[in-house]
Design a protein around this motif. Sequence first.
Motif, PDB file in Angstrom:
ATOM      1  N   UNK A   1      94.150  85.662  44.176  1.00  0.00           N
ATOM      2  CA  UNK A   1      93.517  85.528  45.453  1.00  0.00           C
ATOM      3  C   UNK A   1      93.204  86.011  45.857  1.00  0.00           C
ATOM      4  N   UNK A   2      91.401  86.650  46.320  1.00  0.00           N
ATOM      5  CA  UNK A   2      91.059  87.455  47.334  1.00  0.00           C
ATOM      6  C   UNK A   2      90.201  86.367  48.118  1.00  0.00           C
ATOM      7  N   UNK A   3      91.063  86.941  49.856  1.00  0.00           N
ATOM      8  CA  UNK A   3      90.724  86.207  50.798  1.00  0.00           C
ATOM      9  C   UNK A   3      89.986  88.080  51.155  1.00  0.00           C
ATOM     10  N   UNK A   4      89.255  86.680  52.077  1.00  0.00           N
ATOM     11  CA  UNK A   4      87.734  88.222  53.197  1.00  0.00           C
ATOM     12  C   UNK A   4      87.232  87.305  54.125  1.00  0.00           C
ATOM     13  N   UNK A   5      86.435  88.121  54.512  1.00  0.00           N
ATOM     14  CA  UNK A   5      85.605  88.012  55.607  1.00  0.00           C
ATOM     15  C   UNK A   5      84.213  88.449  55.222  1.00  0.00           C
ATOM     16  N   UNK A   6      82.882  87.535  55.643  1.00  0.00           N
ATOM     17  CA  UNK A   6      81.770  87.290  55.186  1.00  0.00           C
ATOM     18  C   UNK A   6      81.267  88.150  55.963  1.00  0.00           C
ATOM     19  N   UNK A   7      81.145  89.219  56.141  1.00  0.00           N
ATOM     20  CA  UNK A   7      81.009  90.453  57.127  1.00  0.00           C
ATOM     21  C   UNK A   7      79.505  90.216  58.229  1.00  0.00           C
ATOM     22  N   UNK A   8      78.018  90.730  56.943  1.00  0.00           N
ATOM     23  CA  UNK A   8      77.008  90.831  57.196  1.00  0.00           C
ATOM     24  C   UNK A   8      76.084  90.402  56.049  1.00  0.00           C
ATOM     25  N   UNK A   9      75.217  89.841  56.193  1.00  0.00           N
ATOM     26  CA  UNK A   9      74.252  89.330  55.174  1.00  0.00           C
ATOM     27  C   UNK A   9      73.090  90.423  54.530  1.00  0.00           C
ATOM     28  N   UNK A  10      72.816  91.397  53.613  1.00  0.00           N
ATOM     29  CA  UNK A  10      71.893  91.857  53.511  1.00  0.00           C
ATOM     30  C   UNK A  10      70.489  91.288  53.828  1.00  0.00           C
ATOM     31  N   UNK A  11      70.172  91.478  54.698  1.00  0.00           N
ATOM     32  CA  UNK A  11      69.584  90.706  55.546  1.00  0.00           C
ATOM     33  C   UNK A  11      68.188  91.154  54.119  1.00  0.00           C
ATOM     34  N   UNK A  12      67.330  91.855  54.245  1.00  0.00           N
ATOM     35  CA  UNK A  12      66.593  91.892  53.322  1.00  0.00           C
ATOM     36  C   UNK A  12      66.466  91.477  51.662  1.00  0.00           C
TER      37      UNK A  12
END
Length: 300
Positions: A195-206
């Motif tokens: 299982x990969x765990x990580x942060x949702x670092x950013x949204x591709x805002x466009x």
Amino acid sequence: MRKIAWMMIGVLLISHLLHSQNKVVVFQSDFGLKDGAVSAMKGVATGVSDKLKLYDLTHEIPAYNIWEAAYRLEQTVPYWPAGTVFVSVVDPGVGTSRKSVVLKTNSGHYIVTPDNGTLTLVAASLGVAELREIDEAVNRRKGSGKSYTFHGRDVYAYTAARLASGVITFEQVGAVLPKKVVTLPYQHATLEDNKLKGNIAILDVQYGNIWTNIDADLVSKLSLKYGDVLHADFFHNDQQIASVDAPYSETFGAVPEGKPLAYFNSLMQLSFALNMGNIAESYHIGSGSGWSVVVYRKGK
């Protein structure tokens, strides 16, 4: 022995030149461009030296969003030449006891900023060669001592310009600090029990795509093939917000319009999207230090 000594001097000189300032200043802020704040910073920098080259990273960081400032630095700094000086001003604590610093990274970049979490990611990825606190008795725009709310103009742009132009050396910025910056907590990328765990670092805002901090090297340990379905659970402050099943795909066109997919973004980090749609909006998913994701291959 003399030849070796000269070779060592040559190596040190080359290293110094690679890591010395290059008269380039790159600005980032949450100011927007509706008023004169950004122009004022550039005016101060030009007043120090009209030989400087001034560029913008972005001034559209959401107001007070220190995490996004940290992310945009990590996203951008490595692509600029060593010696570039960055000014990052997302400073909700302006005028308080937070330190004003200049970070020199192991890659030879300089970042002028409040030490309020903005350096979280770039310090981890590029390393801290040295950290200095700005001595405002020396490195502050003349006549600005009674101004407490625009350090971006009076301290950061001014110090960055002096450093980038060679008016001062890095050592003249101010006193050396321990190689430890203020950091924001977030889920580091890991692989445990497939299982990969990580942060949702950013949204591709466009486009509303979801970018995680899980890199391609970590994903490769799952031995995925294109078409394998990944199951992703999205969390905010440990509360599950949404789930999605998405085929691991090379391009957006690999799935029908409106359908989800998992792919690598331009930074080779695992990301999720809807082909011709906005996955973040559709699933009510945000980004930042409190957002995280758990991903595994479905059926395995």
